[in-house]
Design a protein around this motif. Structure first.
Motif: not given
Length: 108
Positions: A81-108
C-alpha cells in the motif's frame, strides 16, 4: 484493523496448555475448553477454541495460515500500500513536470 486482544499472551498460552492437560478428563474437547474458559475467566469458549486451533496450526498439526505467516502477510500488504501511494505521487509529479516542459516559454 483488528483491535488488540484483551487477554495477555501468557494467559492465552496457559489456557491452551490447560486444555491439552485436562482433555483426557472430559468426554469432548469442547467440554474441556468450556471448563478451562470458565476457570480462567475467558469470555466465551469460542475464544479459547480459536486459540487452541491457532496453536495447532502454528505447531503444524492442522492446516492453515500460521501466526507468523499472517504477520508477514500483513506487513507485506502494508508495504505494498505504501509503495502504491509513493508510485501515485511519482506519477503525478512526472505528469506535472511533463506538462511544464510541453508549455511554450516566452523569452524576455
Amino acid at each position: 484493523m483488528a483491535r488488540p486482544s484483551q487477554y495477555p499472551l501468557e494467559l492465552r498460552r496457559r489456557a491452551v496448555r490447560m486444555v491439552a492437560e485436562v482433555r483426557p478428563e472430559y468426554d469432548t474437547e469442547w467440554s474441556a475448553m468450556k471448563a478451562v474458559a470458565q476457570k480462567l475467566g475467558i469470555g466465551t469458549t469460542e475464544t479459547l477454541r480459536n486459540w487452541v486451533r491457532q496453536d495447532q496450526i502454528d505447531a503444524g498439526a492442522r492446516p492453515g495460515t500460521t501466526t507468523e505467516e499472517s504477520a508477514e502477510l500483513k506487513r507485506l500488504k502494508e508495504e505494498n500500500a505504501e509503495l502504491k501511494r509513493a508510485n501515485d505521487i511519482l506519477k503525478a509529479a512526472a505528469s506535472f513536470f511533463a506538462a511544464e516542459l510541453d508549455r511554450p516559454h516566452t523569452r524576455s
